[in-house]
Scaffold this motif. Structure first.
Motif, PDB file in Angstrom:
ATOM      1  N   SER A   1       0.886  -1.251  -0.099  1.00 39.25           N
ATOM      2  CA  SER A   1      -0.057   0.107  -0.036  1.00 39.25           C
ATOM      3  C   SER A   1       0.888   1.292   0.019  1.00 39.25           C
ATOM      4  CB  SER A   1      -0.978   0.007   1.456  1.00 39.25           C
ATOM      5  OG  SER A   1      -1.390   1.410   1.334  1.00 39.25           O
TER       6      SER A   1
ATOM      7  N   GLN B   1     -11.365   3.091   5.046  1.00 38.95           N
ATOM      8  CA  GLN B   1     -12.352   2.404   4.179  1.00 38.95           C
ATOM      9  C   GLN B   1     -13.420   1.556   4.734  1.00 38.95           C
ATOM     10  OE1 GLN B   1      -9.762   0.485   1.143  1.00 38.95           O
ATOM     11  NE2 GLN B   1      -9.270   2.479  -0.003  1.00 38.95           N
ATOM     12  N   SER B   2     -13.263   1.358   6.028  1.00 35.47           N
ATOM     13  CA  SER B   2     -14.211   0.697   6.868  1.00 35.47           C
ATOM     14  C   SER B   2     -15.375   1.461   7.313  1.00 35.47           C
ATOM     15  CB  SER B   2     -13.401   0.162   8.064  1.00 35.47           C
ATOM     16  OG  SER B   2     -13.325   1.186   9.090  1.00 35.47           O
TER      17      SER B   2
ATOM     18  N   GLU C   1      -5.002   2.492   5.504  1.00 40.17           N
ATOM     19  CA  GLU C   1      -5.946   2.851   4.345  1.00 40.17           C
ATOM     20  C   GLU C   1      -7.159   2.057   4.749  1.00 40.17           C
ATOM     21  OE1 GLU C   1      -5.412   2.786  -0.298  1.00 40.17           O
ATOM     22  OE2 GLU C   1      -4.418   1.543   0.770  1.00 40.17           O
ATOM     23  N   ASN C   2      -7.093   0.732   5.154  1.00 40.11           N
ATOM     24  CA  ASN C   2      -8.267  -0.197   5.412  1.00 40.11           C
ATOM     25  C   ASN C   2      -9.146   0.742   6.420  1.00 40.11           C
ATOM     26  OD1 ASN C   2      -7.747  -1.905   3.487  1.00 40.11           O
ATOM     27  ND2 ASN C   2      -6.610  -3.176   4.978  1.00 40.11           N
TER      28      ASN C   2
END
Length: 482
Positions: A240, A401-402, A397-398
């Motif tokens: 990432s 986006q969660s 990043e996750n």
């Protein structure tokens, strides 16, 4: 073959199937697809591709003096000050593509080899020395856009001033046999950066050697029989770019190089069994002048990048009105402009050497190489001091986006930035100064050209202080006469 493309570079390295070990096992398959190497190989490929950009060809290439084909400008042997300026522009263009974070981009070793070839006459007529091999290999590398790594350092077994191995099995790489085909080398060397992802490895002793068996210099293909690269742990945090903006692209692997009865053909031997040349060549040749010119050019770009990160943090969280912040930024500005001034001075005071090449002023570049290892750790400290807890509160990043991403967008926003952009910036600052990649960068710059104390000592002995001593003596004589 003229300058290669990025794809040609990657294909060539993959086809070598070099013996590279990491985390206890050999790399099977294409090394360009391995997580520890694919990022830096793709970044290096982009450098090669840039040589084919028509708008950049005059800046990055020049016509080969032997074939007329376009070859990499980092191979250029400068004969005028304009040639030095061209080399600097080329080096800094490539450095800006990775913000100076790739200390072993191809132009570094191209410069090393160019310097050796430009000083090959030092080997002329000396016992067990082959200047023609140095020049031939330089021309081969130039005409084929060969990538190189190198190893100068012996393993750290015993760092006493005078250390001689007593065992039967060598530790430091040495010549154990001389035969009709060449010399046979056994033992190990440190610290081959980008080992395993280059066409060749250049082996050269750094000096201070009394043992003739270790007094050998050569270059061989990276996949030579008996040669293996043992890598450290990878500092790539992940793929990432959001999470690991630097290590995912610019992590240069370091490795131990093991020579297990490696045959070096005679046409690849530059010298052997000659301790006098080993201890003289680095000092008397143009190695320091030309390589320091490349290194300082890159370090300037890196310092500019640091300044950009620091000011971006200041703007994002609105701390520019504090005087202590202004003082810290001024430290970076002063160091940056000092490095630029020293580089310009080295070029403006360049002189033609005895072999007809325009050599930048070495003393000036030695001053720069003494300065940067001292200021770069301070750069990282300044980023840590200004970023403070912001360098810790850096969700991935996750997480953005969660389902709880909305919380981050609300609570991590900044004065002049939304939360996501703020975290991108702070993850960049973290990756430069606090991740395993970043701390390796700091150590790397501390010791880029060796022990800082030894660098200071070299500068002390090479700097001409007598005119100033003479002035003092003259002043005292005048005073005594009054």
């Amino acid at each position: 073959m003229p300058v290669v493309t990025g794809k040609e570079y990657i294909d060539r390295i993959d086809q070598l199937k070099t013996n590279v070990w990491i985390d206890g096992g050999p790399i099977i398959g294409k090394i360009s697809e391995h997580p520890a190497f694919k990022g830096v190989m793709n970044s290096q490929a982009a450098l090669y591709d840039s040589q084919h950009d028509k708008s950049l060809q005059d800046k990055l290439t020049y016509p080969s003096p032997s074939s007329g084909s376009k070859v990499g400008l980092s191979f250029l042997q400068p004969k005028t000050r304009d040639d030095l300026f061209k080399r600097k522009e080329m080096i800094q263009h490539w450095a800006k593509m990775n913000n100076g974070l790739m200390g072993r981009s191809p132009d570094y070793m191209n410069t090393v080899l160019m310097a050796f070839a430009s000083s090959a006459n030092l080997l002329k007529g000396k016992v067990n020395c082959f200047p023609e091999n140095v020049i031939a290999f330089y021309e081969y590398a130039r005409e084929n856009d060969i990538s190189l790594t190198h190893t100068f350092i012996d393993p750290q077994v015993n760092r006493a001033q005078f250390y001689f191995e007593a065992g039967d099995e060598p530790i430091a790489a040495r010549v154990i046999e001389r035969n009709d085909a060449g010399v046979v080398v056994k033992g190990a060397r440190l610290l081959a950066t980008q080992g395993g992802v280059t066409d060749e490895i250049l082996v050269f002793p750094a000096g201070g050697i009394q043992d003739k068996d270790r007094a050998v210099a050569f270059s061989i293909p990276s996949n030579s029989k008996g040669l293996r690269f043992i890598c450290r742990d990878s500092f790539v945090g992940g793929d990432s770019i959001f999470n690991f903006p630097l290590s995912s692209r610019f992590e240069e692997m370091d490795s131990i190089v093991v020579f297990d009865n490696v045959l070096v053909p005679w046409d690849r031997v530059f010298f052997y069994d000659n301790t006098e040349i080993v201890n003289k060549f680095m000092v008397a040749s143009s190695f320091l002048a030309f390589t320091l010119h490349q290194v300082v050019s890159r370090q300037i770009v890196k310092a500019e990048f640091v300044l950009g990160i620091v000011q971006s943090i200041i703007d994002t969280i609105n701390i520019g009105d504090y005087q202590h912040v202004q003082e810290k930024v001024s430290e970076i500005i002063i160091a940056l402009e000092t490095m630029k001034a020293l580089l310009n001075k080295s070029e403006n005071e360049s002189e033609m050497d005895e072999w007809g090449f325009m050599r930048p002023n070495q003393i000036t570049l030695q001053i720069a190489s003494n300065l940067f290892p001292r200021v770069y750790p301070r750069f990282t400290e300044i980023i840590q001091l200004l970023g403070a807890s912001g360098l810790i509160t850096i969700p991935t990043e996750n997480t953005f986006q969660s389902s709880i991403g909305k919380d981050l967008k609300q609570y991590l926003q900044a004065k002049s930035s939304n939360a996501e952009d703020r975290i991108k910036l702070f993850r960049l600052a973290w990756d430069l100064t606090m991740s395993s990649f970043g701390t390796r960068e700091t150590l790397y710059e501390r010791f880029f050209f060796g022990d800082p104390i030894k660098l200071s000592s070299q500068l002390y002995y090479s700097y001409d202080k007598e005119p100033y001593v003479g002035r003092v003596k003259s002043f005292l004589r005048i005073s005594e006469d009054l």
